[in-house]
Design a protein around this motif. Sequence first.
Motif, PDB file in Angstrom:
ATOM      1  N   LYS A  70     -28.927   1.289   6.681  1.00 32.90           N
ATOM      2  CA  LYS A  70     -27.606   1.212   6.059  1.00 32.90           C
ATOM      3  C   LYS A  70     -26.562   2.032   6.816  1.00 32.90           C
ATOM      4  O   LYS A  70     -25.372   1.905   6.566  1.00 32.90           O
ATOM      5  CB  LYS A  70     -27.650   1.732   4.626  1.00 32.90           C
ATOM      6  CG  LYS A  70     -28.532   0.961   3.690  1.00 32.90           C
ATOM      7  CD  LYS A  70     -28.495   1.625   2.320  1.00 32.90           C
ATOM      8  CE  LYS A  70     -29.424   0.972   1.343  1.00 32.90           C
ATOM      9  NZ  LYS A  70     -29.383   1.623   0.020  1.00 32.90           N
ATOM     10  N   LEU A  71     -27.009   2.913   7.707  1.00 29.99           N
ATOM     11  CA  LEU A  71     -26.111   3.863   8.363  1.00 29.99           C
ATOM     12  C   LEU A  71     -25.760   3.413   9.773  1.00 29.99           C
ATOM     13  O   LEU A  71     -26.636   3.160  10.586  1.00 29.99           O
ATOM     14  CB  LEU A  71     -26.764   5.245   8.398  1.00 29.99           C
ATOM     15  CG  LEU A  71     -27.199   5.799   7.037  1.00 29.99           C
ATOM     16  CD1 LEU A  71     -27.981   7.088   7.221  1.00 29.99           C
ATOM     17  CD2 LEU A  71     -26.005   6.016   6.140  1.00 29.99           C
ATOM     18  N   LYS A  72     -24.470   3.310  10.047  1.00 24.09           N
ATOM     19  CA  LYS A  72     -23.984   2.915  11.368  1.00 24.09           C
ATOM     20  C   LYS A  72     -23.048   3.994  11.889  1.00 24.09           C
ATOM     21  O   LYS A  72     -22.204   4.507  11.147  1.00 24.09           O
ATOM     22  CB  LYS A  72     -23.220   1.584  11.289  1.00 24.09           C
ATOM     23  CG  LYS A  72     -24.023   0.440  10.685  1.00 24.09           C
ATOM     24  CD  LYS A  72     -25.202   0.059  11.532  1.00 24.09           C
ATOM     25  CE  LYS A  72     -26.000  -1.063  10.885  1.00 24.09           C
ATOM     26  NZ  LYS A  72     -27.404  -0.992  11.096  1.00 24.09           N
ATOM     27  N   GLU A  73     -23.196   4.349  13.160  1.00 23.32           N
ATOM     28  CA  GLU A  73     -22.340   5.367  13.768  1.00 23.32           C
ATOM     29  C   GLU A  73     -20.874   4.990  13.589  1.00 23.32           C
ATOM     30  O   GLU A  73     -20.487   3.860  13.831  1.00 23.32           O
ATOM     31  CB  GLU A  73     -22.697   5.550  15.238  1.00 23.32           C
ATOM     32  CG  GLU A  73     -24.065   6.182  15.400  1.00 23.32           C
ATOM     33  CD  GLU A  73     -24.477   6.403  16.853  1.00 23.32           C
ATOM     34  OE1 GLU A  73     -23.620   6.324  17.749  1.00 23.32           O
ATOM     35  OE2 GLU A  73     -25.675   6.669  17.076  1.00 23.32           O
ATOM     36  N   GLY A  74     -20.085   5.956  13.114  1.00 21.68           N
ATOM     37  CA  GLY A  74     -18.662   5.734  12.860  1.00 21.68           C
ATOM     38  C   GLY A  74     -18.378   5.211  11.463  1.00 21.68           C
ATOM     39  O   GLY A  74     -17.228   5.145  11.049  1.00 21.68           O
ATOM     40  N   GLY A  75     -19.413   4.853  10.714  1.00 23.10           N
ATOM     41  CA  GLY A  75     -19.234   4.297   9.373  1.00 23.10           C
ATOM     42  C   GLY A  75     -18.933   5.355   8.332  1.00 23.10           C
ATOM     43  O   GLY A  75     -19.442   6.473   8.398  1.00 23.10           O
ATOM     44  N   SER A  76     -18.094   4.980   7.374  1.00 21.92           N
ATOM     45  CA  SER A  76     -17.780   5.859   6.239  1.00 21.92           C
ATOM     46  C   SER A  76     -18.829   5.632   5.164  1.00 21.92           C
ATOM     47  O   SER A  76     -19.181   4.488   4.870  1.00 21.92           O
ATOM     48  CB  SER A  76     -16.397   5.549   5.684  1.00 21.92           C
ATOM     49  OG  SER A  76     -15.410   5.864   6.634  1.00 21.92           O
ATOM     50  N   ILE A  77     -19.320   6.715   4.590  1.00 20.80           N
ATOM     51  CA  ILE A  77     -20.334   6.627   3.548  1.00 20.80           C
ATOM     52  C   ILE A  77     -20.031   7.595   2.418  1.00 20.80           C
ATOM     53  O   ILE A  77     -19.188   8.486   2.559  1.00 20.80           O
ATOM     54  CB  ILE A  77     -21.760   6.933   4.091  1.00 20.80           C
ATOM     55  CG1 ILE A  77     -21.835   8.366   4.650  1.00 20.80           C
ATOM     56  CG2 ILE A  77     -22.197   5.906   5.102  1.00 20.80           C
ATOM     57  CD1 ILE A  77     -23.255   8.850   4.932  1.00 20.80           C
TER      58      ILE A  77
END
Length: 94
Positions: A70-77
């Motif tokens: 679910k985690l992508k570099e640059g992604g907001s979480i």
Amino acid sequence: MKSIIKFASTALLAVALASGAFAAEFTKGTVKKVDAKAKKVTIIHEELKSLEMPAMTMVFRVKDDAMLDKLKEGGSIEFVAERVEGKITVTEVK
């Protein structure tokens, strides 16, 4: 009478904690790096109030390897971090 009230309050708190009645507090962050091999993620995050930790960039373990998908570099979480076996660990992500 005070001791009865104190006991009842303590018992109620114990039941609430055991049943998960308190909602986890989500913190906003940005994924800086995902290291699937090490099962870790680096997050630039806001203050982690539940852990009394100021905003910073840090590396976290993840509770479940499936979270890494679910985690992508640059992604907001938004995430929940807790101490698990003495290590600060991401336990929920949305």
